[in-house]
Design an enzyme around this catalytic site. Structure first.
Site, mmCIF file in Angstrom:
data_model
loop_
_atom_site.group_PDB
_atom_site.id
_atom_site.type_symbol
_atom_site.label_atom_id
_atom_site.label_comp_id
_atom_site.label_asym_id
_atom_site.label_seq_id
_atom_site.Cartn_x
_atom_site.Cartn_y
_atom_site.Cartn_z
ATOM 1 N N TRP A 519 0.816 -1.234 0.000
ATOM 2 C CA TRP A 519 0.000 0.000 0.000
ATOM 3 C C TRP A 519 0.846 1.279 0.000
ATOM 4 C CZ3 TRP A 519 -1.082 -3.516 4.230
ATOM 5 C CH2 TRP A 519 -2.055 -4.462 3.920
ATOM 6 N N HIS A 520 2.014 1.204 -0.603
ATOM 7 C CA HIS A 520 2.880 2.379 -0.651
ATOM 8 C C HIS A 520 2.958 2.933 -2.070
ATOM 9 C CE1 HIS A 520 5.143 0.794 3.183
ATOM 10 N NE2 HIS A 520 3.902 1.202 3.420
ATOM 11 N N TYR A 521 1.860 2.860 -2.797
ATOM 12 C CA TYR A 521 1.880 3.372 -4.164
ATOM 13 C C TYR A 521 2.021 4.890 -4.168
ATOM 14 C CZ TYR A 521 -3.133 3.736 -3.049
ATOM 15 O OH TYR A 521 -4.336 4.013 -2.444
#
Length: 585
Positions: A519-521
């Site tokens: 979830w580090h886009y």
């Protein structure tokens, strides 16, 4: 033969189960939420209103930005989601993944599947991703700050401003300690103790979960706001930015259109007084900000015209350079109880990967839409006994029912994961529809750059060393080989990508087949491509972007601390520039 069958069945049981919920952190709800008098539903908003600053997105960057600017100016903060307060799934560490599995229209998490076939989520709640994540708090490196062109002293003071409210030292109990000592035994040196700093070696980082296991989010930073100058509207979905063009050399942003939860239409405009300095600021995240630019006519002209969108500015770089840090995880069943913990310890390797761990809780509930329990839950192992092509609702329901009968002793274990920094691989974002509620099409191109794949392989090898270390021996079954754990992981329904026959013997293929998001886009509105170094959108006036969409690379091991810092940092920069305060904050 019978003995071997017994052990193989025991291992299957372990992988069919969910992690034991040990309440080493309190399961009770958080303390009373702050009494924000400026918080209201968008349904109560006037049809037309005026503000000095309009911020679109009340997330990890938007909340600290709004709090800072409200000290001197009137600010409207528009958030499409609801409040995090009173939601036990957000506030409690033991129900961390429930929000990620909730796909109701009112969920604080909006799921999407990238074109790469990887499940992902975007926040839809005040506080943004800080309401959904695993809570790890760590700063960016000095090298990252220098490369970004930020002022180091103001960066440090902005981090400190954030940390006074949301950052804590984790307890680091037995399982996390074993991971820490296993990393040291694996050669991830030196040991740097507890620190927020990004340093090579092994360290204990910060967390946004307090000593009671209660989450503190970016929404808590609104306590810094001047309540007389700030208005926060929930359930406010911005449909487009409005621009003035008549008699202007360049389009000038002057307002936004938004809908409330009942579909009511509203407009918010920048006040005319001081209008040359008033601004609209996008803080809608790496998905929302490029999406809203395109919906407003700023983006690749051919693509916009194909959807019937009037082109205000042909800007082909909007949506380009999208990145998501690939993650690969191995579940380790444990003969000993494992405490609830999310990310507390990290190994920062010079080979180019970050090693983290989580364990000790039932971190996910089943999502019937994806036939998946989500990451951090070995319940995925239970589903793995049902072949992918046979995962009908009936088969899944039977598997879930069988899992519910298992003894609690089987529900033990944790995940050790590796994440690729950067990454170097990039993709792009395009609109699917003109509806701002719809997810755009996003491609991340995991491992397209071979250097990312090399880093993943090295990271998995470090995980293997940690699992096999003496320090970790209490939390692994000696008869289960690491290769067996890899083979079982290949059957987890962690994504929609195909599995290959050689994946069990090739770590390169293993990385490709079992890749997940962490979830580090980020990306899509990069500095020098879409915005200038002060985050002003190129080609238009009175519009900035302050969120992770401007990042070329993900900062630190986990970005949330830096995104919150950026909101404070840019708020101070904008205020000081406007008032001539010479760097004071």
């Amino acid at each position: 033969m019978a003995n071997g069958y017994f052990w193989s069945r025991l291992f299957s049981v372990l992988l069919l189960a969910s992690l034991t919920t040990f309440h080493s952190f309190c399961h009770s709800e958080r303390d009373d939420p702050p009494e924000y008098t400026f918080l209201e539903q968008a349904t109560a908003a006037p049809q037309i209103a005026y503000y000095d600053y309009i911020i679109v997105g009340g997330g990890t960057a938007g909340c600290p930005l709004a709090a800072t600017l409200s000290q001197n100016f009137s600010v409207l903060l528009l958030e499409r989601g609801g409040s995090p307060y009173g939601n036990a799934n957000i506030s409690s560490i033991s129900t961390f993944a429930a929000t990620l599995s909730d796909h109701s229209p009112a969920s604080p998490s909006q799921s999407f599947i990238s074109e790469d076939g990887v499940f992902n989520n975007r926040a839809r709640v005040l506080g943004g991703g800080s309401c959904l994540n695993a809570g790890f708090y760590t700063r960016a490196s000095p090298e990252y700050v220098k490369e970004a062109g930020w002022e180091g002293s103001l960066v440090n003071r902005s981090y400190e401003w954030v940390e006074k409210v949301v950052a804590f030292r984790p307890p680091v109990q037995q399982w996390q300690s074993a991971v820490r000592d296993g990393l040291l035994e694996a050669g991830i040196l030196p040991y740097n103790g507890f620190t927020y700093d990004h340093i090579y070696g092994t360290k204990v980082g910060g967390t946004i979960f307090d000593e009671k296991g209660h989450r503190h989010t970016a929404a808590d930073l609104l306590q810094y706001a001047d309540p007389k100058r700030l208005t926060v509207l929930l359930g406010a979905t911005v449909t487009r930015i409005m621009f003035r063009t008549k008699g202007k050399a360049r389009p000038v942003a002057h307002g936004v259109m938004f809908r409330d939860a009942r579909g009511g239409k509203h407009r918010a405009y920048l006040t005319r007084k001081g209008s040359s300095k008033n601004e609209i600021i996008l803080s809608a995240g790496a998905i929302g900000s490029p999406q809203l630019l395109m919906l407003s006519g700023v983006g690749p002209a051919t693509h916009l015209r194909s959807l019937g969108i009037n082109v205000l500015l042909d800007q082909p770089m909007v949506g380009e350079g999208m990145s998501d840090n690939p993650m690969n995880a191995i579940f380790v069943p444990s003969p000993s109880p494992v405490e609830i913990s999310l990310i507390e310890v990290v190994g920062i390797t010079k080979a180019g990967s970050y090693i983290e761990a989580a364990g000790g809780s039932n971190f996910a509930t089943y999502n019937s839409q994806t036939n998946n329990f989500g990451m951090f839950s070995p319940r995925t192992g239970h589903i793995s006994i049902v072949p992918p092509k046979q995962r009908t609702p009936e088969a899944i329901a039977k598997a879930v029912e069988m899992e519910s009968r298992l003894d609690a002793a089987a529900f033990r274990g944790g995940f050790i994961l590796e994440k690729i920094p950067g990454p170097l691989s990039t993709g792009h974002l395009e609109l699917r529809t003109r509806n701002p509620n719809d997810n755009p099409s996003v491609t991340f191109n995991y491992f397209k750059d071979p250097r990312d794949l090399e880093a993943c392989v090295e990271g998995v090898r470090v995980i293997e060393k940690v699992i096999e270390s003496n320090a970790f021996s209490k939390f692994r079954y000696p008869f289960i080989q690491t290769q067996t754990l890899l083979n079982m992981t290949l059957n987890f329904p962690v994504n929609l990508r195909p599995r290959h026959d050689n994946a069990s013997s090739s770590l390169e293929q293993y990385c490709r087949d079992t890749v997940m998001t962490i979830w580090h886009y980020h990306g899509g509105c990069h500095v020098h491509r879409v915005v200038d170094p002060d985050h002003r959108v190129l080609g238009v006036d009175a519009l900035r972007i302050v969120d992770g969409s401007v990042f070329n690379f993900s900062p630190g091991t986990n970005p949330q601390a830096t995104v919150m810092m950026l909101g404070r940092y840019m708020g101070v920069k904008i205020r000081n520039e406007r008032l001539g305060m010479n760097g004071l904050d």
